[in-house]
Design an enzyme around this catalytic site. Structure first.
Site: not given
Ligand code: ACO
Length: 303
Positions: A88, A228, A258
Site C-alpha cells: 500500500c 492511503h 482500500n
C-alpha cells in the site's frame, strides 16, 4: 458470503461502495486505462515515455513485471520498465524512485502507475479482510519542474520484523504453490486488523512530520494531504493527532474501499480533475502498508 452488515462496514471503515475487476480484466488492463488518461493529460504521446514504473501488490504474474505487460499494451518501444513492490506504500515509494530519473536529467517523461486487482487475493469467506479492499488504478507522468516545484522531499520507512501482521504467505519461493498451500488458503491476504490499525495511525502521523521536517515548510502551509485510503477511522484519528483542518485531508474511501497502491493516485486525480489543486499548492502524499512500509512525498504542484 460472511456474517456482516452494511451498517458495520460503514461505521467501522467508512466504505460504502467499491469496484471489482471483471473476469477478463487484470491489473495491467486497469493500469493501461489510467496510463492513457495521464499521457493524454500530459500532452505527449506514448512514444515519448522513457520509463514505465508500476507500483502493485497484485501483479498479473509473479514475473515478468506488470510494467513490461503495460509497456506492450501501450505499444511503447525503446523504454525501460519495472515494478515497485511496497504494497500500500507502493505509490509513495514509486514517486520517490521515479522522480529521481527526472531530477537527475536521465529521463524526460516517466510514467508512474499504481494499479491493483487486489480482489483476486481475497478470501471472500474472511470477514476481516473481504469487506475492505477494492480494485482500481491511477497514473501520473513525471516531467521536469520549475525550480522549487515538483517532488520536493521524500521520506521512506520500513520494518521487516513485522511482516507477519499483513501478508500473502504462499506463491513465492518460501511457500511455492501446492495442494496444501491452496487448501490452507495461503494465497490470500492474511491480516491482523487491530495491529495494522494501530501501526497505520502512527505511521501516517510520523511520515507527514518527517517529510516536512527538513523542507522549511510547516503543516499550516500544506494545502492538501492525500493519505492511503485504508479506513476512514485511520484517516480521522491521524488528522486529529496532526491537529490539521479536516478539509485538507482528502478522503474517497467511501467510493472505492482500500485499493492499495492505487488509492493515492486515484484520489490525486480526483482533486486535480475537480480543480481543487491549484498551481503552487503544497501537497503531501502519505502511505503505509505491508512490509511494514510507510512514507510520504512533499510536492509543490507545477500544473
Ligand atoms: N463484519 C461484522 N463484524 C465484524 C467484521 C465484519 N466484517 N469484522 C470483525 N467483526 C467483529 C469482530 O469479530 C469483533 O466482534 P467481537 O467484539 O464480538 O469479538 C468486532 O467486530 C470488533 O472487531 P475488531 O477487529 O476490533 O474491529 P475494528 O473496529 O478494529 O475494525 C478493521 C476491524 C476494520 C479490520 C480495522 O481493524 C482496520 O481497519 N484495520 C486496518 C486494516 C487495514 O487498513 N488494512 C490494510 C492496510 S494497507 C495494506 O498494506 C494492504
Amino acid at each position: 458470503m460472511v456474517d456482516t452488515s452494511d451498517e458495520w462496514i460503514r461505521t467501522r471503515t467508512g466504505i460504502i461502495e467499491r469496484r471489482i475487476v471483471s473476469e477478463d480484466e487484470n491489473t495491467s488492463d486497469l493500469a493501461v486505462e489510467a496510463a492513457k488518461k495521464a499521457i493524454k493529460d500530459a500532452g505527449i504521446s506514448e512514444d515519448e515515455i522513457d520509463l514505465v514504473v508500476v507500483a502493485t501488490a497484485s501483479p498479473d504474474l509473479i514475473w515478468p513485471s506488470t510494467a513490461c505487460i503495460v509497456q506492450n499494451k501501450l505499444k511503447i518501444k525503446n523504454c525501460g520498465a519495472f515494478d515497485i513492490s511496497a504494497v500500500c506504500t507502493g505509490f509513495v515509494y514509486g514517486l520517490a524512485v521515479a522522480s529521481q530519473f527526472v531530477a537527475t536529467g536521465m529521463y524526460k517523461n516517466v510514467l508512474l502507475i499504481g494499479a491493483e486487482s487486489i480482489s483476486r487475493f481475497i478470501d471472500w469467506k474472511d470477514r476481516n479482510t473481504c469487506v475492505l479492499f477494492g480494485d482500481g488504478a491511477g497514473a501520473v507522468v513525471l516531467q521536469e519542474a520549475t525550480e522549487g516545484f515538483g517532488v520536493l522531499k521524500n521520506y521512506l520507512g520500513a520494518d521487516g520484523k513485522r511482516i507477519d501482521i499483513l501478508k500473502i504467505p504462499a506463491g513465492g519461493s518460501a511457500i511455492p504453490s501446492s495442494y496444501e498451500s491452496v487448501e490452507k488458503k495461503l494465497h490470500y491476504i492474511h491480516m491482523n486488523g487491530n495491529e495494522v490499525y494501530k501501526f497505520a495511525i502512527t505511521a501516517l502521523v510520523k511520515s507527514v512530520k518527517k517529510v516536512l521536517s527538513s523542507s522549511g515548510f510547516s503543516l499550516d502551509e500544506v494545502n492538501y494531504i492525500i493519505p492511503h485510503q485504508a479506513n476512514q477511522r485511520i484517516t480521522e484519528a491521524a488528522s486529529a493527532r496532526l491537529k490539521i483542518d479536516r478539509n485538507k485531508i482528502i478522503s474517497n474511501i467511501d467510493k472505492y474501499g482500500n485499493t492499495s497502491s492505487a488509492s493515492i493516485p486515484i484520489a490525486l486525480d480526483e482533486i486535480y480533475q475537480s480543480g481543487k489543486i491549484k498551481y503552487g499548492d503544497l501537497v503531501i502524499t502519505v502511505g503505509f502498508g505491508a512490509g511494514l512500509t510507510w512514507g510520504a512525498n512533499l510536492i509543490r504542484w507545477n500544473k
